[in-house]
Scaffold this motif. Structure first.
Motif, PDB file in Angstrom:
ATOM      1  N   ALA A  93      13.055  12.769   1.470  1.00  0.00           N
ATOM      2  CA  ALA A  93      12.533  11.945   2.362  1.00  0.00           C
ATOM      3  C   ALA A  93      13.903  11.802   3.429  1.00  0.00           C
ATOM      4  CB  ALA A  93      11.739  10.760   0.901  1.00  0.00           C
ATOM      5  N   GLN A  94      15.088  11.130   3.328  1.00  0.00           N
ATOM      6  CA  GLN A  94      15.635  10.862   4.315  1.00  0.00           C
ATOM      7  C   GLN A  94      15.912  12.497   5.311  1.00  0.00           C
ATOM      8  OE1 GLN A  94      17.273   8.093   4.618  1.00  0.00           O
ATOM      9  NE2 GLN A  94      18.155   8.605   6.839  1.00  0.00           N
ATOM     10  N   GLU A  95      15.832  13.027   4.849  1.00  0.00           N
ATOM     11  CA  GLU A  95      16.626  14.217   5.424  1.00  0.00           C
ATOM     12  C   GLU A  95      14.982  14.773   6.476  1.00  0.00           C
ATOM     13  OE1 GLU A  95      19.146  16.572   6.318  1.00  0.00           O
ATOM     14  OE2 GLU A  95      19.670  14.563   6.425  1.00  0.00           O
ATOM     15  N   ASN A  96      13.616  13.888   6.021  1.00  0.00           N
ATOM     16  CA  ASN A  96      11.967  14.454   6.266  1.00  0.00           C
ATOM     17  C   ASN A  96      11.327  13.138   7.461  1.00  0.00           C
ATOM     18  OD1 ASN A  96      12.126  17.583   5.868  1.00  0.00           O
ATOM     19  ND2 ASN A  96      12.587  16.486   4.047  1.00  0.00           N
ATOM     20  N   ASP A  97      12.295  12.759   7.478  1.00  0.00           N
ATOM     21  CA  ASP A  97      11.432  11.681   7.600  1.00  0.00           C
ATOM     22  C   ASP A  97      10.644  11.159   6.912  1.00  0.00           C
ATOM     23  OD1 ASP A  97      13.632  10.728  10.512  1.00  0.00           O
ATOM     24  OD2 ASP A  97      12.798  12.712  11.114  1.00  0.00           O
ATOM     25  N   ILE A  98      10.671  11.051   5.667  1.00  0.00           N
ATOM     26  CA  ILE A  98       9.311  10.447   5.217  1.00  0.00           C
ATOM     27  C   ILE A  98       9.743   9.390   4.728  1.00  0.00           C
ATOM     28  CG2 ILE A  98       7.578  10.315   2.856  1.00  0.00           C
ATOM     29  CD1 ILE A  98       8.410  13.667   3.640  1.00  0.00           C
ATOM     30  N   GLN A  99       8.889   7.744   4.866  1.00  0.00           N
ATOM     31  CA  GLN A  99       9.288   6.037   4.143  1.00  0.00           C
ATOM     32  C   GLN A  99       8.867   6.238   2.972  1.00  0.00           C
ATOM     33  OE1 GLN A  99       9.953   3.378   6.213  1.00  0.00           O
ATOM     34  NE2 GLN A  99      10.098   2.298   4.240  1.00  0.00           N
ATOM     35  N   ASP A 100       9.699   6.923   1.686  1.00  0.00           N
ATOM     36  CA  ASP A 100       9.406   6.837   0.844  1.00  0.00           C
ATOM     37  C   ASP A 100       9.403   5.719  -0.402  1.00  0.00           C
ATOM     38  OD1 ASP A 100      11.931   6.775   0.340  1.00  0.00           O
ATOM     39  OD2 ASP A 100      12.471   8.308  -0.884  1.00  0.00           O
ATOM     40  N   THR A 101      10.131   4.544   0.088  1.00  0.00           N
ATOM     41  CA  THR A 101      10.153   3.099   0.006  1.00  0.00           C
ATOM     42  C   THR A 101       9.909   2.022   0.833  1.00  0.00           C
ATOM     43  OG1 THR A 101      12.655   3.020   0.612  1.00  0.00           O
ATOM     44  CG2 THR A 101      11.884   3.949  -1.930  1.00  0.00           C
ATOM     45  N   SER A 102      10.485   0.658   0.379  1.00  0.00           N
ATOM     46  CA  SER A 102      10.113  -0.352   1.335  1.00  0.00           C
ATOM     47  C   SER A 102      10.894  -1.532  -0.166  1.00  0.00           C
ATOM     48  CB  SER A 102       8.444  -1.223   1.320  1.00  0.00           C
ATOM     49  OG  SER A 102       7.697  -1.237   0.209  1.00  0.00           O
ATOM     50  N   ARG A 103      10.767  -2.879   0.819  1.00  0.00           N
ATOM     51  CA  ARG A 103      11.286  -3.549   0.622  1.00  0.00           C
ATOM     52  C   ARG A 103      12.965  -3.224  -0.238  1.00  0.00           C
ATOM     53  NH1 ARG A 103       6.897  -4.434  -4.409  1.00  0.00           N
ATOM     54  NH2 ARG A 103       5.584  -5.306  -3.323  1.00  0.00           N
ATOM     55  N   SER A 104      13.287  -2.823   0.945  1.00  0.00           N
ATOM     56  CA  SER A 104      14.573  -3.201   1.024  1.00  0.00           C
ATOM     57  C   SER A 104      15.119  -1.654  -0.523  1.00  0.00           C
ATOM     58  CB  SER A 104      15.605  -4.103   0.717  1.00  0.00           C
ATOM     59  OG  SER A 104      15.199  -4.770   1.376  1.00  0.00           O
ATOM     60  N   GLY A 105      14.088  -0.613  -0.430  1.00  0.00           N
ATOM     61  CA  GLY A 105      14.644   0.493  -1.007  1.00  0.00           C
ATOM     62  C   GLY A 105      14.319   0.644  -3.019  1.00  0.00           C
ATOM     63  N   SER A 106      13.155  -0.849  -2.866  1.00  0.00           N
ATOM     64  CA  SER A 106      13.108  -0.937  -4.239  1.00  0.00           C
ATOM     65  C   SER A 106      12.523  -0.450  -4.785  1.00  0.00           C
ATOM     66  CB  SER A 106      13.233  -2.439  -4.436  1.00  0.00           C
ATOM     67  OG  SER A 106      11.825  -3.699  -4.158  1.00  0.00           O
ATOM     68  N   TYR A 107      10.998  -1.273  -3.667  1.00  0.00           N
ATOM     69  CA  TYR A 107       9.786  -0.547  -4.400  1.00  0.00           C
ATOM     70  C   TYR A 107       9.140   1.083  -3.791  1.00  0.00           C
ATOM     71  CZ  TYR A 107       4.528  -0.596  -4.487  1.00  0.00           C
ATOM     72  OH  TYR A 107       2.497  -0.559  -4.895  1.00  0.00           O
ATOM     73  N   HIS A 108       9.194   2.520  -4.510  1.00  0.00           N
ATOM     74  CA  HIS A 108       8.492   3.164  -4.611  1.00  0.00           C
ATOM     75  C   HIS A 108       6.996   3.798  -4.408  1.00  0.00           C
ATOM     76  CE1 HIS A 108      12.430   3.000  -5.386  1.00  0.00           C
ATOM     77  NE2 HIS A 108      12.900   4.811  -6.412  1.00  0.00           N
ATOM     78  N   ASN A 109       6.693   4.294  -3.066  1.00  0.00           N
ATOM     79  CA  ASN A 109       5.139   4.246  -2.522  1.00  0.00           C
ATOM     80  C   ASN A 109       5.051   6.076  -2.818  1.00  0.00           C
ATOM     81  OD1 ASN A 109       6.351   6.610  -0.703  1.00  0.00           O
ATOM     82  ND2 ASN A 109       5.920   4.079   1.228  1.00  0.00           N
ATOM     83  N   ALA A 110       3.710   5.827  -2.448  1.00  0.00           N
ATOM     84  CA  ALA A 110       2.960   7.498  -3.275  1.00  0.00           C
ATOM     85  C   ALA A 110       3.461   8.419  -2.145  1.00  0.00           C
ATOM     86  CB  ALA A 110       1.675   7.221  -2.533  1.00  0.00           C
ATOM     87  N   HIS A 126       4.822   0.841 -11.760  1.00  0.00           N
ATOM     88  CA  HIS A 126       4.824  -0.989 -12.052  1.00  0.00           C
ATOM     89  C   HIS A 126       4.722  -1.433 -11.595  1.00  0.00           C
ATOM     90  CE1 HIS A 126       7.412   0.332 -16.131  1.00  0.00           C
ATOM     91  NE2 HIS A 126       7.650   0.933 -15.681  1.00  0.00           N
ATOM     92  N   GLN A 127       3.688  -2.387 -11.461  1.00  0.00           N
ATOM     93  CA  GLN A 127       3.531  -3.233 -10.172  1.00  0.00           C
ATOM     94  C   GLN A 127       4.488  -4.071  -9.228  1.00  0.00           C
ATOM     95  OE1 GLN A 127       0.135  -3.540  -9.864  1.00  0.00           O
ATOM     96  NE2 GLN A 127       0.456  -4.747  -7.926  1.00  0.00           N
ATOM     97  N   LYS A 128       6.080  -4.250  -9.562  1.00  0.00           N
ATOM     98  CA  LYS A 128       6.881  -4.365  -8.793  1.00  0.00           C
ATOM     99  C   LYS A 128       7.752  -3.093  -8.645  1.00  0.00           C
ATOM    100  CE  LYS A 128      11.610  -6.396  -9.712  1.00  0.00           C
ATOM    101  NZ  LYS A 128      12.363  -6.933 -10.470  1.00  0.00           N
ATOM    102  N   ASP A 129       7.894  -2.505  -8.816  1.00  0.00           N
ATOM    103  CA  ASP A 129       8.580  -1.286  -8.436  1.00  0.00           C
ATOM    104  C   ASP A 129       7.827  -0.541  -7.572  1.00  0.00           C
ATOM    105  OD1 ASP A 129      10.956  -3.251  -8.775  1.00  0.00           O
ATOM    106  OD2 ASP A 129      10.776  -2.012 -10.506  1.00  0.00           O
ATOM    107  N   GLY A 130       6.613  -0.088  -7.508  1.00  0.00           N
ATOM    108  CA  GLY A 130       5.614   1.018  -7.418  1.00  0.00           C
ATOM    109  C   GLY A 130       5.943   1.682  -8.706  1.00  0.00           C
ATOM    110  N   TRP A 131       6.170   3.217  -8.064  1.00  0.00           N
ATOM    111  CA  TRP A 131       7.027   4.377  -8.801  1.00  0.00           C
ATOM    112  C   TRP A 131       7.704   4.375  -8.729  1.00  0.00           C
ATOM    113  CZ3 TRP A 131       2.334   6.742 -10.132  1.00  0.00           C
ATOM    114  CH2 TRP A 131       1.258   6.482 -10.141  1.00  0.00           C
ATOM    115  N   ALA A 132       8.515   3.940  -9.222  1.00  0.00           N
ATOM    116  CA  ALA A 132      10.523   4.030  -9.279  1.00  0.00           C
ATOM    117  C   ALA A 132      10.648   4.516 -10.399  1.00  0.00           C
ATOM    118  CB  ALA A 132      10.829   2.674  -8.831  1.00  0.00           C
ATOM    119  N   SER A 133      10.516   4.421 -12.009  1.00  0.00           N
ATOM    120  CA  SER A 133       9.975   4.583 -12.689  1.00  0.00           C
ATOM    121  C   SER A 133      10.419   6.279 -13.383  1.00  0.00           C
ATOM    122  CB  SER A 133       9.557   4.289 -13.650  1.00  0.00           C
ATOM    123  OG  SER A 133       9.859   4.290 -15.045  1.00  0.00           O
ATOM    124  N   THR A 134      10.965   7.293 -13.156  1.00  0.00           N
ATOM    125  CA  THR A 134      10.734   8.391 -13.078  1.00  0.00           C
ATOM    126  C   THR A 134      11.927   9.464 -14.955  1.00  0.00           C
ATOM    127  OG1 THR A 134      12.339   8.598 -12.041  1.00  0.00           O
ATOM    128  CG2 THR A 134      10.883   8.718 -11.372  1.00  0.00           C
TER     129      THR A 134
END
Length: 166
Positions: A93-110, A126-134
């Motif tokens: 995501a970083q290399e391709n300029d894709i915003q994949d998280t918010s809330r200082s990196g804790s919330y993982h988006n779609a 999970h409501q708090k962290d989005g899609w962080a659990s993998t």
């Protein structure tokens, strides 16, 4: 017989091999090399994290870093590899300029979920962290078992343990 990982140096070498294999398999070799390191206690509930700046000075250049939390190394090697793959998704995501998280990196988006699923991870919301659990999905788990050296993590943390273990 599986390769026994006894030291952090052994684990770093194994994960470097895994990084190269995942890069070819899941990211078509497009990811830059990183420094893989281990830290303890910094982020209590995180299995790993990715530094979004090239903070490691190497050979006149700089590299990104992926950290594997040493507090959580008592898991099967396939799960530790899953953590590495998760962090590689952030690198992609970083290399391709894709915003994949918010809330200082804790919330993982779609967008993170899409990258992770394409890389071979199953994501749980999970409501708090989005899609962080993998974790590696069944196909990736089989791929890991077939393409990475079979290994067991039996880290020793003291000289006494090292000398007493044959």
């Amino acid at each position: 017989m599986p390769y026994i990982i006894k030291t952090m140096t052994d684990l770093a070498g194994y994960l470097s091999t895994a990084f190269q294999a995942f890069n070819q398999h899941s990211f078509h070799g497009l990811l830059p090399e990183v420094i893989i390191s281990f830290e303890s206690g910094k982020r209590k509930h995180a299995y790993g994290w990715f530094y979004t700046v090239k903070a490691w000075a190497v050979d006149g250049g700089a590299k990104y870093g992926i950290v594997i939390a040493s507090d959580h190394l008592d898991r099967p090697i396939e799960q530790i590899c899953g953590t590495l793959l998760h962090e590689m998704c952030h690198l992609y995501a970083q290399e391709n300029d894709i915003q994949d998280t918010s809330r200082s990196g804790s919330y993982h988006n779609a967008r993170f979920r899409e990258i992770a699923e394409q890389a071979g991870l199953a994501c749980t919301f999970h409501q708090k962290d989005g899609w962080a659990s993998t974790e590696p999905d069944p196909v990736m788990l089989q791929w890991i078992r077939e393409h990475l050296p079979q290994a067991e993590c039996k880290l020793v943390f003291s000289l006494r343990e090292m000398l007493s273990d044959p």
